[in-house]
Write a protein that holds these residues in place. Structure first.
Motif, PDB file in Angstrom:
ATOM      1  N   MET A 218       0.828  -1.204   0.000  1.00 41.38           N
ATOM      2  CA  MET A 218       0.000   0.000   0.000  1.00 41.38           C
ATOM      3  C   MET A 218       0.861   1.252   0.000  1.00 41.38           C
ATOM      4  N   LEU A 219       1.831   1.303   0.886  1.00 41.40           N
ATOM      5  CA  LEU A 219       2.730   2.460   0.928  1.00 41.40           C
ATOM      6  C   LEU A 219       3.501   2.594  -0.381  1.00 41.40           C
ATOM      7  N   PHE A 220       3.936   1.479  -0.941  1.00 40.60           N
ATOM      8  CA  PHE A 220       4.685   1.503  -2.192  1.00 40.60           C
ATOM      9  C   PHE A 220       3.839   2.076  -3.323  1.00 40.60           C
TER      10      PHE A 220
ATOM     11  N   VAL B  32       4.690   5.554  -5.309  1.00 39.61           N
ATOM     12  CA  VAL B  32       4.914   5.493  -6.756  1.00 39.61           C
ATOM     13  C   VAL B  32       3.921   6.395  -7.489  1.00 39.61           C
ATOM     14  N   PHE B  33       2.657   6.359  -7.079  1.00 40.09           N
ATOM     15  CA  PHE B  33       1.646   7.204  -7.726  1.00 40.09           C
ATOM     16  C   PHE B  33       1.993   8.686  -7.580  1.00 40.09           C
ATOM     17  N   PHE B  34       2.338   9.094  -6.370  1.00 39.78           N
ATOM     18  CA  PHE B  34       2.700  10.494  -6.147  1.00 39.78           C
ATOM     19  C   PHE B  34       3.938  10.859  -6.966  1.00 39.78           C
ATOM     20  N   GLY B  35       4.929   9.986  -7.021  1.00 39.42           N
ATOM     21  CA  GLY B  35       6.145  10.261  -7.783  1.00 39.42           C
ATOM     22  C   GLY B  35       5.877  10.381  -9.268  1.00 39.42           C
TER      23      GLY B  35
ATOM     24  N   ASN C 296      -1.595  25.125 -11.472  1.00 41.31           N
ATOM     25  CA  ASN C 296      -2.438  23.926 -11.528  1.00 41.31           C
ATOM     26  C   ASN C 296      -1.706  22.709 -10.968  1.00 41.31           C
ATOM     27  N   ALA C 297      -0.416  22.589 -11.319  1.00 44.28           N
ATOM     28  CA  ALA C 297       0.354  21.464 -10.801  1.00 44.28           C
ATOM     29  C   ALA C 297       0.449  21.516  -9.283  1.00 44.28           C
ATOM     30  N   THR C 298       0.619  22.750  -8.764  1.00 48.89           N
ATOM     31  CA  THR C 298       0.671  22.894  -7.298  1.00 48.89           C
ATOM     32  C   THR C 298      -0.637  22.465  -6.658  1.00 48.89           C
ATOM     33  N   ILE C 299      -1.756  22.879  -7.298  1.00 51.76           N
ATOM     34  CA  ILE C 299      -3.072  22.502  -6.756  1.00 51.76           C
ATOM     35  C   ILE C 299      -3.270  20.992  -6.834  1.00 51.76           C
ATOM     36  N   TYR C 300      -2.944  20.425  -8.022  1.00 55.73           N
ATOM     37  CA  TYR C 300      -3.133  18.985  -8.191  1.00 55.73           C
ATOM     38  C   TYR C 300      -2.254  18.194  -7.231  1.00 55.73           C
ATOM     39  N   LEU C 301      -0.980  18.610  -7.153  1.00 55.27           N
ATOM     40  CA  LEU C 301      -0.066  17.891  -6.254  1.00 55.27           C
ATOM     41  C   LEU C 301      -0.480  18.087  -4.799  1.00 55.27           C
ATOM     42  N   GLY C 302      -0.956  19.308  -4.477  1.00 58.55           N
ATOM     43  CA  GLY C 302      -1.451  19.521  -3.112  1.00 58.55           C
ATOM     44  C   GLY C 302      -2.636  18.627  -2.798  1.00 58.55           C
ATOM     45  N   GLY C 303      -3.555  18.524  -3.788  1.00 57.88           N
ATOM     46  CA  GLY C 303      -4.692  17.626  -3.590  1.00 57.88           C
ATOM     47  C   GLY C 303      -4.261  16.177  -3.444  1.00 57.88           C
TER      48      GLY C 303
ATOM     49  N   PHE D 156      -2.817  15.699  -0.094  1.00 59.23           N
ATOM     50  CA  PHE D 156      -3.877  15.620   0.919  1.00 59.23           C
ATOM     51  C   PHE D 156      -4.538  14.242   0.908  1.00 59.23           C
ATOM     52  N   VAL D 157      -4.871  13.769  -0.299  1.00 59.23           N
ATOM     53  CA  VAL D 157      -5.496  12.442  -0.397  1.00 59.23           C
ATOM     54  C   VAL D 157      -4.528  11.364   0.083  1.00 59.23           C
ATOM     55  N   THR D 158      -3.244  11.520  -0.317  1.00 66.20           N
ATOM     56  CA  THR D 158      -2.246  10.549   0.129  1.00 66.20           C
ATOM     57  C   THR D 158      -2.117  10.559   1.641  1.00 66.20           C
ATOM     58  N   PHE D 159      -2.138  11.759   2.225  1.00 67.47           N
ATOM     59  CA  PHE D 159      -2.064  11.857   3.689  1.00 67.47           C
ATOM     60  C   PHE D 159      -3.258  11.168   4.337  1.00 67.47           C
ATOM     61  N   LEU D 160      -4.457  11.390   3.758  1.00 67.24           N
ATOM     62  CA  LEU D 160      -5.643  10.726   4.322  1.00 67.24           C
ATOM     63  C   LEU D 160      -5.512   9.215   4.236  1.00 67.24           C
ATOM     64  N   ILE D 161      -5.035   8.731   3.066  1.00 67.12           N
ATOM     65  CA  ILE D 161      -4.876   7.281   2.909  1.00 67.12           C
ATOM     66  C   ILE D 161      -3.871   6.744   3.914  1.00 67.12           C
ATOM     67  N   LEU D 162      -2.739   7.429   4.020  1.00 71.92           N
ATOM     68  CA  LEU D 162      -1.714   6.975   4.963  1.00 71.92           C
ATOM     69  C   LEU D 162      -2.210   7.085   6.401  1.00 71.92           C
ATOM     70  N   PHE D 163      -2.971   8.147   6.708  1.00 70.13           N
ATOM     71  CA  PHE D 163      -3.493   8.298   8.067  1.00 70.13           C
ATOM     72  C   PHE D 163      -4.456   7.160   8.410  1.00 70.13           C
ATOM     73  N   VAL D 164      -5.364   6.884   7.471  1.00 68.53           N
ATOM     74  CA  VAL D 164      -6.294   5.774   7.700  1.00 68.53           C
ATOM     75  C   VAL D 164      -5.529   4.465   7.817  1.00 68.53           C
ATOM     76  N   PHE D 165      -4.523   4.301   6.966  1.00 66.80           N
ATOM     77  CA  PHE D 165      -3.724   3.081   7.004  1.00 66.80           C
ATOM     78  C   PHE D 165      -2.984   2.945   8.330  1.00 66.80           C
TER      79      PHE D 165
END
Length: 339
Positions: free
Chosen positions: A1-3, A7-10, A135-142, A145-154
């Motif tokens: 899951m972390l991997f 990878v998706f964020f990268g 736009n890239a900043t907004i998308y990457l920020g989003g 945020f989603v990645t943080f939520l996923i990792l937090f829930v995980f």
């Protein structure tokens, strides 16, 4: 899951970086090179008198050919064609001074037009790059945020993936320790815990079968012993290690004048306060002795034999069996000498 998350964020970050970088390279290559070419042609006109000499005409021609191969903006092609016409007029033989000056002014006007088109394009592309970065900043920020939520829930739920099965195993082991072999582990997973639960359930089933088999043998043996003792003419009384009366055959109940439920439910110490015959039998210290007991108004002589119940205990210690024993009670056998 972390991997997968990393990878998706990268991949998304690399995509936007490459897109912005490539767009910037195109802008530099197309527009800034055009400005370089127009500056070279303008320098030829500024630094040389009319008519142009061969060297100046050659420099202008080289810069113009490069510009003709670097047309990217709308309207730039027409302005470049007009510049070619003006340069042809400048280099034509037999031209008057007025026509040459007119051709020079037209050439400068076309150079100004080409420069204006490219400068405007640079501003537009720069604004577009800023928009892309925003736009890239907004998308990457989003995505962050989603990645943080996923990792937090995980992170919050991950201990449950480990602790919940472990707590079930702890409870199962506790139940096994309490000799509750009917406990079952129910884990709806496909990981190692599921295999461990299967083995635990199999172990509990084998322990249950073994316990039932042992209990059956013990009960069968106890029943056989009770039948034999009931048929014996001698008096037989059994006590456990707590001095509780376990059994007394028919001959014993006859001389003690006790009921089955009374004997099996009271301790020997309590019975001693109410039954002098039982008290006299238990207080005999010798393993074998002659005792006289009253029965039907007569004093009958009995041969008393005391048998200690010793239970062996085998414990495995470093691949060897260590033998020990403990006292589990006493059996008193009285034989009527007058019979």
């Amino acid at each position: 899951m972390l991997f997968v998350v990393v990878v998706f964020f990268g991949v998304v970050a690399i995509y936007y970086i490459e897109d912005i970088s490539e767009y910037s390279k195109v802008t530099v290559k197309n527009n800034y090179e055009t400005l370089t070419f127009t500056r070279s042609m303008r320098a030829v006109l500024d630094e040389n008198d009319l008519p142009l000499n061969a060297k100046a005409a050659g420099d202008f021609e080289n810069a113009l050919k490069k510009q003709e191969n670097n047309i990217t903006e709308p309207g730039e092609k027409e302005a470049t064609a007009g510049l070619r016409t003006s340069f042809t007029d400048l280099t034509a033989t037999g031209q008057g001074a007025d026509k040459m000056q007119q051709a020079e002014r037209t050439a400068r006007l076309q150079l100004k037009t080409i420069e204006g088109l490219n400068m405007h394009a640079i501003v537009d592309k720069n604004n577009h790059i800023h928009t892309m970065v925003s736009n890239a900043t907004i998308y990457l920020g989003g995505i962050v945020f989603v990645t943080f939520l996923i990792l937090f829930v995980f992170i919050v739920n991950f201990p449950g993936f480990i602790l919940n099965p472990l707590n079930q195993f702890i409870e199962g082991v506790h139940q096994i320790n309490q000799k509750n072999y009917e406990v079952k582990m129910e884990l709806d997973t496909n990981d190692e815990f599921s295999s461990l639960a299967t083995e635990f359930n199999a172990m509990a089933g084998r322990l249950s079968d073994g316990e039932n088999e042992n209990a059956t043998r013990i009960l069968a043996g106890e029943h056989q012993v009770k039948i034999l003792m009931e048929e014996m003419p001698d008096v037989v009384i059994g006590l456990n290690e707590k001095k509780e009366v376990l059994f007394a055959n028919a001959a014993a109940r006859k001389i003690l004048k006790l009921e089955d439920d009374h004997v099996m439910s009271e301790s020997a110490r309590e019975a001693l306060r109410h039954n002098p015959i039982l008290k006299k039998i238990i207080e005999t210290d010798a393993d074998e002795a002659e005792v006289k007991l009253p029965l039907h108004g007569k004093s009958l002589a009995y041969h008393l034999k005391r048998i200690e119940i010793v239970v062996p205990n085998l414990r495995p210690v470093l691949y060897t069996l260590q033998f020990s024993a403990f006292n589990a009670g006493m059996i008193y056998v009285l034989k009527n000498k007058e019979v």
